[in-house]
Design an enzyme around this catalytic site. Structure first.
Site, PDB file in Angstrom:
ATOM      1  CG  ASP A 131      71.891 -11.085 -74.989  1.00 30.75           C
ATOM      2  OD1 ASP A 131      71.157 -12.083 -75.127  1.00 30.75           O
ATOM      3  OD2 ASP A 131      71.472  -9.919 -75.061  1.00 30.75           O
TER       4      ASP A 131
ATOM      5  NE  ARG B 142      76.641 -12.257 -70.319  1.00 31.78           N
ATOM      6  CZ  ARG B 142      76.857 -13.144 -71.289  1.00 31.78           C
ATOM      7  NH1 ARG B 142      76.252 -14.329 -71.230  1.00 31.78           N
ATOM      8  NH2 ARG B 142      77.653 -12.872 -72.295  1.00 31.78           N
TER       9      ARG B 142
ATOM     10  CE  LYS C 218      57.229  -8.852 -78.981  1.00 38.06           C
ATOM     11  NZ  LYS C 218      56.845  -8.544 -77.591  1.00 38.06           N
TER      12      LYS C 218
END
Length: 358
Positions: free
Chosen positions: A261, A264, A295
């Site tokens: 992602d 996002r 992390k």
């Protein structure tokens, strides 16, 4: 400056000398015969050139003149009433449009054939890779393996949140997870759930070798993990969870979000776990190593950490072996733990890591 000819006449520079007519009737007859032959030859040559032009392929700049052109989009009377300039413009426009449609049709056909050849080439490559995997498949598992008893799920339910390139990336990460599970000393029951859409098509075409994967190391499922396991057993691993796991329980089923992602969709997997009413937690990375970035790891990195911990029983060693050096705060190649760095005590490192997470 004038030049003097043989006959004594002056010839201006740049002006050709005037030819003289023959002085005898016999000479005049010869000249007339030669002139007739030249005219006949020129006529024959002109006919041949016209025939060659007719045989040549048609180009818009070699088309007929406006005197013989028959318009396609307007009547001939209207065309004749135009000025000659307008006639030429209209003729060129019609000829260009006719050629453009033919060009587009040829281009579409060429692209269609190119796609067919590319798909056939991809299928051949996939079959060749599958044969190679099958031929070398017996050498990949570790010499001594003992099943860990743990179950891990990769949730592929985010197909609509990713671009085609990101889908290819996460599918490649799933393939890496399968390879790691075959090679580790403590394999797990690996389940790929909600495999659909772009990801399913990518596996069926560009990664067709997955059909030869050993089912004892991976199960490809279209179903949701809630349809396969009790909700009380599921633990969604997400870096956004406030909960931290200390060990892996063989009674639990650990879920990894199969998504690329690029930050996002923050808290996406955490919100999904909360909406489904299942447990969620993060790995104890901050307790053992100091990170220079968030992390957040790739799917295969999280999976490798789990199976590495099951093999060696040490979180710190599992993290140091798997996490890339660039993600450590000190950036050293040996990737030391927070306990060893700068002579700090374990309690000092815990307090510092907790401060960084806040």
């Amino acid at each position: 400056m004038a030049a003097v000819t043989v006959d004594g006449e002056k010839e201006e520079k740049g002006v050709p000398r005037r030819s003289h007519s023959p002085t005898t009737p016999a000479a005049a007859a010869v000249v007339e015969e030669e002139t007739a032959d030249q005219k006949q030859g020129a006529t024959s040559q002109g006919v041949e050139e016209e025939e060659e032009k007719e045989e040549q392929p048609y180009h818009y700049h070699m088309g007929p003149s406006v005197n013989t052109y028959e318009p396609k989009t307007i009547g001939i009377d209207e065309f004749r009433r135009m000025s000659r300039k307008q006639q030429k413009k209209h003729m060129r426009q019609e000829m260009w449009e006719a050629g453009a449609e033919e060009y587009k049709a040829k281009r579409r056909l060429k692209n269609k054939e190119s796609r067919k050849r590319r798909r056939a080439h991809n299928r051949e490559e996939a079959e060749a890779e599958a044969e190679d995997d099958g031929a070398a498949g017996e050498k990949k598992p570790a010499a001594e393996q003992k099943h860990s008893g743990c179950r891990v799920v990769i949730d592929m339910d985010f197909d609509d949140r990713m671009s085609q390139r990101e889908v290819r990336s996460v599918c490649a990460q799933v393939g890496r997870c399968y390879a790691v599970n075959r090679q580790t000393a403590a394999p797990v029951d690996l389940h790929i759930t909600r495999l659909h859409g772009q990801a399913r098509r990518h596996f069926d075409t560009s990664m067709a070798q997955h059909r030869n994967w050993d089912p004892s190391y991976v199960a490809m499922e279209d179903a949701e993990y809630l349809d396969l396991f009790p909700a009380g057993r599921l633990v969604y691993l997400t870096a956004d969870s406030p909960n931290v796991i200390e060990s892996l329980d063989s009674a639990s089923v650990y879920v990894i979000g199969g998504i690329v992602d690029k930050n996002r969709f923050p808290r996406l997997t955490l919100e999904k776990a909360a909406a489904q009413g299942i447990a969620h937690a993060q790995l104890p990375i901050a307790k053992y190593v100091r990170m220079a970035t968030r992390k957040v790891m790739t799917v295969n990195q999280i999976f490798e950490m789990l199976v590495r911990f099951l093999a060696v029983g040490d979180w710190e060693r599992a993290f140091v072996d798997v996490i890339p050096s660039r993600k450590f705060k000190d950036g050293r190649e040996d990737k030391p733990s927070a306990v060893e760095a700068d002579g700090a005590t374990e309690e000092d490192c815990k307090e510092e890591n907790q401060h960084q997470d806040q």
